[in-house]
Design an enzyme around this catalytic site. Structure first.
Site, PDB file in Angstrom:
ATOM      1  N   GLU A  44       0.822  -1.214   0.000  1.00 36.24           N
ATOM      2  CA  GLU A  44       0.000   0.000   0.000  1.00 36.24           C
ATOM      3  C   GLU A  44       0.852   1.259   0.000  1.00 36.24           C
ATOM      4  O   GLU A  44       2.081   1.216   0.151  1.00 36.24           O
ATOM      5  CB  GLU A  44      -0.949  -0.041   1.201  1.00 36.24           C
ATOM      6  CG  GLU A  44      -1.886  -1.251   1.101  1.00 36.24           C
ATOM      7  CD  GLU A  44      -2.952  -1.292   2.166  1.00 36.24           C
ATOM      8  OE1 GLU A  44      -2.841  -0.566   3.188  1.00 36.24           O
ATOM      9  OE2 GLU A  44      -3.927  -2.053   1.961  1.00 36.24           O
ATOM     10  N   GLU A  55      -1.627 -10.106  -6.382  1.00 34.69           N
ATOM     11  CA  GLU A  55      -1.589 -10.947  -7.583  1.00 34.69           C
ATOM     12  C   GLU A  55      -0.884 -10.241  -8.728  1.00 34.69           C
ATOM     13  O   GLU A  55      -0.189 -10.878  -9.533  1.00 34.69           O
ATOM     14  CB  GLU A  55      -2.983 -11.442  -7.989  1.00 34.69           C
ATOM     15  CG  GLU A  55      -4.047 -10.379  -8.151  1.00 34.69           C
ATOM     16  CD  GLU A  55      -4.766 -10.080  -6.840  1.00 34.69           C
ATOM     17  OE1 GLU A  55      -4.096  -9.655  -5.893  1.00 34.69           O
ATOM     18  OE2 GLU A  55      -6.005 -10.214  -6.801  1.00 34.69           O
TER      19      GLU A  55
HETATM   20  N1  THU Z   1      -5.947  -6.346  -2.607  1.00 36.00           N
HETATM   21  C1  THU Z   1      -5.141  -7.268  -3.203  1.00 36.00           C
HETATM   22  O1  THU Z   1      -3.917  -7.288  -2.991  1.00 36.00           O
HETATM   23  N2  THU Z   1      -5.713  -8.163  -4.042  1.00 36.00           N
HETATM   24  C2  THU Z   1      -7.040  -8.271  -4.269  1.00 36.00           C
HETATM   25  O2  THU Z   1      -7.467  -9.077  -5.068  1.00 36.00           O
HETATM   26  C3  THU Z   1      -7.975  -7.396  -3.545  1.00 36.00           C
HETATM   27  C4  THU Z   1      -7.360  -6.239  -2.867  1.00 36.00           C
HETATM   28  C5  THU Z   1      -5.353  -5.413  -1.647  1.00 36.00           C
HETATM   29  C6  THU Z   1      -5.243  -3.987  -2.094  1.00 36.00           C
HETATM   30  C7  THU Z   1      -5.208  -3.265  -0.771  1.00 36.00           C
HETATM   31  O3  THU Z   1      -3.879  -3.241  -0.288  1.00 36.00           O
HETATM   32  C8  THU Z   1      -6.023  -4.124   0.163  1.00 36.00           C
HETATM   33  O4  THU Z   1      -6.119  -5.391  -0.474  1.00 36.00           O
HETATM   34  C9  THU Z   1      -7.401  -3.599   0.446  1.00 36.00           C
HETATM   35  O5  THU Z   1      -8.067  -3.247  -0.714  1.00 36.00           O
END
Ligand code: THU
Length: 133
Positions: A44, A55
């Protein structure tokens, strides 16, 4: 490597998630046909749009190390959420170009588990053949 082992590798990758804002942790692991594995976690950023999903990180890592779609056997994506983490819209778009349509995608939160593929996750795709005419 079995499906269960690949999912466990993704849970290991999840430990590297950098998610101080959402506190939602995601891990991913690409298994290449030659046995190599490529890992990703969600990373993030204070500028939220700069966040990278697990992914995408894993598939970008596979490509960065020379893999192409035909070299990828499977992808596992895991999270610590109440529900299994189905890939977000941006990830579906990316996966639609970088994975074969029927490459197995395993989803797990340690409680529930399912198997899908990008053909099922993203119908009516916009892709390279629309852009390159
Ligand atoms: N996120 C992912 O890494 N993969 C997903 O398929 C859904 C969302 C992450 C992005 C962010 O850091 C957190 O999950 C919340 O949205």
């Amino acid at each position: 490597m079995t499906k269960e082992e690949l999912v466990q590798e993704a849970f290991q990758a999840m430990k590297n998630a950098y998610a101080p804002y959402s506190n939602y942790h995601v891990g991913a692991c690409v298994l290449a046909r030659d046995g190599r594995t490529f890992y990703g976690a969600n990373i993030e950023n204070a500028s939220f749009g700069a966040t990278n999903c697990a992914e995408r990180s894993a598939v970008f890592s596979a490509y960065s190390n020379g893999c192409r779609k035909e070299d990828i056997e499977a992808l596992a994506i895991v999270s610590d959420g109440e529900r299994i983490a189905a890939p977000c819209g941006i990830c579906r778009q990316v996966l639609s170009e970088l994975l074969e349509q029927d490459t197995p995608i395993y989803l797990s939160n340690g409680k529930d588990e399912t198997e899908t593929c990008i053909r099922d996750l993203l119908p009516m795709q916009f892709g390279m053949e629309d852009v390159i005419r």
